[in-house]
Design a protein around this motif. Structure first.
Motif, PDB file in Angstrom:
ATOM      1  N   ILE A  78       0.794  -1.219   0.000  1.00 48.32           N
ATOM      2  CA  ILE A  78       0.000   0.000   0.000  1.00 48.32           C
ATOM      3  C   ILE A  78       0.831   1.276   0.000  1.00 48.32           C
ATOM      4  CG2 ILE A  78      -1.857   1.165   1.276  1.00 48.32           C
ATOM      5  CD1 ILE A  78      -2.580  -1.777   2.193  1.00 48.32           C
ATOM      6  N   GLY A  79       2.114   1.188   0.304  1.00 49.03           N
ATOM      7  CA  GLY A  79       2.976   2.363   0.227  1.00 49.03           C
ATOM      8  C   GLY A  79       3.424   2.907   1.570  1.00 49.03           C
ATOM      9  N   ALA A  80       4.126   4.020   1.520  1.00 47.66           N
ATOM     10  CA  ALA A  80       4.835   4.560   2.680  1.00 47.66           C
ATOM     11  C   ALA A  80       3.939   5.053   3.807  1.00 47.66           C
ATOM     12  CB  ALA A  80       5.765   5.683   2.233  1.00 47.66           C
ATOM     13  N   ALA A  81       2.743   5.517   3.513  1.00 47.49           N
ATOM     14  CA  ALA A  81       1.853   6.011   4.574  1.00 47.49           C
ATOM     15  C   ALA A  81       1.174   4.860   5.322  1.00 47.49           C
ATOM     16  CB  ALA A  81       0.794   6.942   3.995  1.00 47.49           C
ATOM     17  N   ALA A  82       1.028   3.728   4.678  1.00 45.47           N
ATOM     18  CA  ALA A  82       0.305   2.600   5.281  1.00 45.47           C
ATOM     19  C   ALA A  82       0.902   2.145   6.612  1.00 45.47           C
ATOM     20  CB  ALA A  82       0.221   1.441   4.300  1.00 45.47           C
ATOM     21  N   PRO A  83       2.223   1.964   6.720  1.00 42.95           N
ATOM     22  CA  PRO A  83       2.735   1.526   8.023  1.00 42.95           C
ATOM     23  C   PRO A  83       2.595   2.578   9.117  1.00 42.95           C
ATOM     24  CG  PRO A  83       4.536   1.821   6.467  1.00 42.95           C
ATOM     25  CD  PRO A  83       3.262   1.978   5.703  1.00 42.95           C
ATOM     26  N   VAL A  84       2.600   3.850   8.751  1.00 40.06           N
ATOM     27  CA  VAL A  84       2.407   4.909   9.745  1.00 40.06           C
ATOM     28  C   VAL A  84       0.987   4.815  10.302  1.00 40.06           C
ATOM     29  CG1 VAL A  84       2.415   7.404  10.165  1.00 40.06           C
ATOM     30  CG2 VAL A  84       4.094   6.404   8.600  1.00 40.06           C
ATOM     31  N   LEU A 127      13.622   6.404  -2.061  1.00 35.80           N
ATOM     32  CA  LEU A 127      14.247   5.398  -2.922  1.00 35.80           C
ATOM     33  C   LEU A 127      13.277   4.890  -3.998  1.00 35.80           C
ATOM     34  CD1 LEU A 127      16.210   3.428  -0.182  1.00 35.80           C
ATOM     35  CD2 LEU A 127      17.139   5.012  -1.896  1.00 35.80           C
ATOM     36  N   GLN A 128      12.202   5.642  -4.239  1.00 38.65           N
ATOM     37  CA  GLN A 128      11.180   5.330  -5.239  1.00 38.65           C
ATOM     38  C   GLN A 128      10.450   4.023  -4.960  1.00 38.65           C
ATOM     39  OE1 GLN A 128      14.067   7.153  -6.618  1.00 38.65           O
ATOM     40  NE2 GLN A 128      12.549   8.745  -6.318  1.00 38.65           N
ATOM     41  N   LEU A 144       7.885  -5.348  -7.255  1.00 37.38           N
ATOM     42  CA  LEU A 144       8.350  -5.335  -5.878  1.00 37.38           C
ATOM     43  C   LEU A 144       9.517  -4.365  -5.733  1.00 37.38           C
ATOM     44  CD1 LEU A 144       8.101  -6.674  -3.065  1.00 37.38           C
ATOM     45  CD2 LEU A 144       9.792  -8.326  -3.850  1.00 37.38           C
ATOM     46  N   SER A 145       9.427  -3.487  -4.756  1.00 40.41           N
ATOM     47  CA  SER A 145      10.457  -2.484  -4.504  1.00 40.41           C
ATOM     48  C   SER A 145      11.443  -3.040  -3.481  1.00 40.41           C
ATOM     49  CB  SER A 145       9.815  -1.199  -3.981  1.00 40.41           C
ATOM     50  OG  SER A 145       8.891  -0.692  -4.900  1.00 40.41           O
ATOM     51  N   LEU A 146      12.375  -3.889  -3.928  1.00 39.02           N
ATOM     52  CA  LEU A 146      13.251  -4.614  -3.013  1.00 39.02           C
ATOM     53  C   LEU A 146      14.203  -3.692  -2.250  1.00 39.02           C
ATOM     54  CD1 LEU A 146      13.965  -7.324  -1.847  1.00 39.02           C
ATOM     55  CD2 LEU A 146      15.613  -7.624  -3.695  1.00 39.02           C
ATOM     56  N   LEU A 147      14.970  -2.867  -2.937  1.00 39.58           N
ATOM     57  CA  LEU A 147      15.919  -1.986  -2.239  1.00 39.58           C
ATOM     58  C   LEU A 147      15.198  -1.021  -1.297  1.00 39.58           C
ATOM     59  CD1 LEU A 147      18.755  -0.917  -1.681  1.00 39.58           C
ATOM     60  CD2 LEU A 147      18.479   0.587  -3.665  1.00 39.58           C
ATOM     61  N   PRO A 148      14.131  -0.341  -1.733  1.00 42.97           N
ATOM     62  CA  PRO A 148      13.404   0.511  -0.788  1.00 42.97           C
ATOM     63  C   PRO A 148      12.838  -0.268   0.404  1.00 42.97           C
ATOM     64  CG  PRO A 148      12.786   1.059  -3.032  1.00 42.97           C
ATOM     65  CD  PRO A 148      13.621  -0.184  -3.105  1.00 42.97           C
ATOM     66  N   PHE A 149      12.388  -1.503   0.156  1.00 42.84           N
ATOM     67  CA  PHE A 149      11.844  -2.315   1.246  1.00 42.84           C
ATOM     68  C   PHE A 149      12.919  -2.690   2.256  1.00 42.84           C
ATOM     69  CE2 PHE A 149      10.865  -6.566   2.994  1.00 42.84           C
ATOM     70  CZ  PHE A 149       9.787  -6.211   3.774  1.00 42.84           C
ATOM     71  N   VAL A 150      14.082  -3.088   1.774  1.00 39.45           N
ATOM     72  CA  VAL A 150      15.192  -3.417   2.681  1.00 39.45           C
ATOM     73  C   VAL A 150      15.586  -2.184   3.493  1.00 39.45           C
ATOM     74  CG1 VAL A 150      17.642  -4.098   2.782  1.00 39.45           C
ATOM     75  CG2 VAL A 150      16.046  -5.353   1.310  1.00 39.45           C
ATOM     76  N   ALA A 151      15.649  -1.042   2.832  1.00 37.65           N
ATOM     77  CA  ALA A 151      15.978   0.199   3.544  1.00 37.65           C
ATOM     78  C   ALA A 151      14.903   0.531   4.578  1.00 37.65           C
ATOM     79  CB  ALA A 151      16.137   1.349   2.550  1.00 37.65           C
TER      80      ALA A 151
END
Length: 161
Positions: A78-84, A127-128, A144-151
């Protein structure tokens, strides 16, 4: 003001300020099935918090949960706001209703969770990282956004522990 109260206020204000920097429009503009997925992930997070495994040995004890699994899934889907949003809601419900923490401790814990997930979300966005369910579940979505997810994962864990 006692120094610990000032610290809790600063963490809470910092978390609220940082939370404004994630792309909330991505969360609010989701198709219905992706919104449902976010709600299911939050239900799994609440279930995990409710039935956490207690341990003793530390000065005040503690508990272990697997809430991080739906939290991490939420950023990928769902993106960056979802975990917040996820950790703000599940953390508040868990601290107040399940763990029955006092107001100061609950406020600090939720503030710390939101701060960590907001900073991690900002890194994910920078990291897009993208939401794979942005166009709805089952549509192929974004890769899948692997590098952004790892970061995201490393930042989240390092700031929260």
């Amino acid at each position: 003001m006692h120094p610990i109260h000032l610290y809790v206020v600063l963490v809470t204000l910092g978390s609220l300020g940082l939370a404004t920097q994630v792309a909330w429009v991505d969360l609010w503009s989701l198709p219905a099935d992706s919104t449902l997925a976010q709600l299911v992930l939050m239900a799994l997070g609440l279930f995990s918090e409710r039935w956490s495994v207690a341990y003793s040995g530390a000065e005040r004890g503690g508990s272990h949960t697997v809430t991080f699994i739906p939290l991490f899934a939420s950023v990928l889907l769902i993106g960056a706001a979802a975990p917040v949003f996820f950790i703000g809601v599940t953390g508040t419900v868990a601290a107040v209703f399940f763990l029955k923490k006092g107001p100061l401790r609950a406020t600090f814990n939720v503030g710390q969770y939101v701060l960590a997930s907001a900073v991690a979300g900002i890194v994910y966005q920078s990291l897009q990282g993208s939401a794979s369910a942005a166009n709805g579940l089952g549509t192929g979505g974004s890769p899948l956004s692997l590098l952004p997810f790892v970061a995201f994962t490393l930042v989240m864990l390092s700031l929260n522990h």
